[in-house]
Design an enzyme around this catalytic site. Sequence first.
Site, PDB file in Angstrom:
ATOM      1  N   ASP A   1       0.816  -1.218   0.000  1.00  0.00           N
ATOM      2  CA  ASP A   1       0.000   0.000   0.000  1.00  0.00           C
ATOM      3  C   ASP A   1       0.850   1.268   0.000  1.00  0.00           C
ATOM      4  O   ASP A   1       0.612   2.181   0.811  1.00  0.00           O
ATOM      5  CB  ASP A   1      -0.943   0.022   1.218  1.00  0.00           C
ATOM      6  CG  ASP A   1      -1.661  -1.307   1.436  1.00  0.00           C
ATOM      7  OD1 ASP A   1      -2.117  -1.878   0.437  1.00  0.00           O
ATOM      8  OD2 ASP A   1      -1.742  -1.764   2.581  1.00  0.00           O
TER       9      ASP A   1
ATOM     10  N   GLU B   1     -10.985   0.163  -3.633  1.00  0.00           N
ATOM     11  CA  GLU B   1     -10.309   0.649  -2.423  1.00  0.00           C
ATOM     12  C   GLU B   1      -9.017   1.360  -2.786  1.00  0.00           C
ATOM     13  O   GLU B   1      -8.698   1.545  -3.959  1.00  0.00           O
ATOM     14  CB  GLU B   1     -10.016  -0.525  -1.481  1.00  0.00           C
ATOM     15  CG  GLU B   1      -9.080  -1.535  -2.116  1.00  0.00           C
ATOM     16  CD  GLU B   1      -8.931  -2.804  -1.308  1.00  0.00           C
ATOM     17  OE1 GLU B   1      -9.602  -2.954  -0.280  1.00  0.00           O
ATOM     18  OE2 GLU B   1      -8.125  -3.657  -1.724  1.00  0.00           O
TER      19      GLU B   1
HETATM   20  C1  6LW Z   1      -5.513  -2.330   2.479  1.00  0.00           C
HETATM   21  C2  6LW Z   1      -6.451  -2.512   1.379  1.00  0.00           C
HETATM   22  C3  6LW Z   1      -6.356  -3.947   1.126  1.00  0.00           C
HETATM   23  O1  6LW Z   1      -6.016  -1.442   3.406  1.00  0.00           O
HETATM   24  O2  6LW Z   1      -5.476  -4.529   1.959  1.00  0.00           O
HETATM   25  O3  6LW Z   1      -7.571  -5.767   0.381  1.00  0.00           O
HETATM   26  C4  6LW Z   1      -5.434  -3.704   3.040  1.00  0.00           C
HETATM   27  N1  6LW Z   1      -7.119  -4.577   0.365  1.00  0.00           N
HETATM   28  O4  6LW Z   1      -6.214  -1.679   0.296  1.00  0.00           O
HETATM   29  C5  6LW Z   1      -4.238  -3.926   3.880  1.00  0.00           C
HETATM   30  O5  6LW Z   1      -3.036  -3.786   3.138  1.00  0.00           O
END
Ligand code: 6LW
Length: 518
Positions: free
Chosen positions: A14, A186
């Site tokens: 991330d 996300e």
């Molecule tokens: C992060 C999100 C994700 O917040 O993993 O599944 C999480 N998606 O973008 C943790 O890295």
Amino acid sequence: MTASNPVLPGCHPDPSVCRVGEWYYLVTSTFEYLPGLPVMRSRDLLRWQTIGHVIDRPGMLEFDGIRSSGGLYAPTIRHGLGRFWVVCTLVDRDDPSRGGNFVVTAEQPQGPWSDPVMLDVDGIDPSLAFDEDGRVWMHGARLAADPAWHDQTEVWVREYSPAQRALVGDEHVIWRGAVHGAVWAEGPHLYRIDGEWHLVAAEGGTEFHHAVSVARAAAATGPYQGNKANPVFTHRHLGRRTDVIGAGHADLVQAPDGSWQALMLAMRAADGHHYPLGRETFLCPVEWQDGWPVFAPGEGRLPHAIAAPWATGTALDGSWQPDDRRAGAVLPQDSRWTALRALPAEIARADGDIWRMPVRSATLRDATKVAFLGIRQQHADADVRCVLDVGGLADGESGALVVRQSEQDHAAAVVTRTPAGTVLSVVHVRGGDEHVLAEKRLPDRVQIELRLRARGYDLEFVHDGLAVATVDARQLDASSTGGFLGLWLGACASSAASAPRGELAIMTFEYAPADAAG
Ligand code: 6LW
């Protein structure tokens, strides 16, 4: 210069990046490990030097009890209104009330960072953008209020008032993923570029089906129009015959030569499935075409070799160079050390080059402050040499060289003091079940050298030049165990259930990429 991807090897998922003058600053997720959210800087986007951590004081946030792969998720770093900003989420799946989205600010990127201000909004992956008129637009992802399919999420935008330290005004839902059926829209980031608002968001989940989609709008609050080419970037269509999978979660930045680049996460998976090093940070060229960002133009995949004509000059002290070959002792003051749910200084004290770690009753199976210190495994082929002094342990207490994924999944060469002498065992806790792979009596010595020889998916524990047992890293990686982490290598001390009395000394902890170790 030419550099190789990933630019940050080992568990650095991330990535978020911002530019201030000639410097770039980057943060990545750290989950249940502390100090949390390393702040790294670079002048070339390739060679990153850790200059501090955002969560580096006791009491800023409470981590005790947070299970593995909870804790600090995807942070965003930005500079605006004369300050540095990090927004992030603390996740506790057992007690959501203690978690949530928060904001911290700092005058200097190395800190001190302010105490977290919690935001009154659900979800994960917060980000923020600064408007030309001084307004701040916060955004993030959460499960859709009215989902059309399982795990559909939505991206919200709302104004943030720095004066009130709170979200204000109306909330706008601007994005629910580009593709019908897409889960987990996300990691959103909004940018104001050439008079337009651009959204870059992940979708498909942060595993094999991970992807990047883009949209644009005249106003921060939308309406957003998705690119017809969405998802504009992914490795999922390559199938399993690729050694880099799961590319997504991108943040845009301009290189010193004015070219556009993205930092994003992806996983090196030699067999197309398993990635023990976790989700790593890669650099990807971006070009604007017809008003849209094109990732890896003309190629469509993350480059192995990055042509970076802007990167001149020598590396910053201690920086992780791409293709880094720094080898040797990881001394107590090295910023690579992390502890579980506590700061390293709460768990052990530095005594010159030695860590002295009081035993705790907790074991690696417990979601608490364990007597553990570790660093990320950053190379598939690596050697660890660890010398433990077990002379300070009481009977029944143990010290160990550990490979950790989670409470449920880890492996260790454990040295236990017993009234009958010292015993070495190699254990693999797999899905919560303990398997003893080997056990032997050791001669009565207090300094015990343990080695780990990682060669691809083979993790070999070695004592006295002899392989004691081999663990399959494919059984420890997140594609097998679930969760978001890569492997950590470290040392641990425990009295198991009984009251702790002793202390373990970590005399030496050396980490070396294999070809540098000779
Ligand atoms: C992060 C999100 C994700 O917040 O993993 O599944 C999480 N998606 O973008 C943790 O890295």
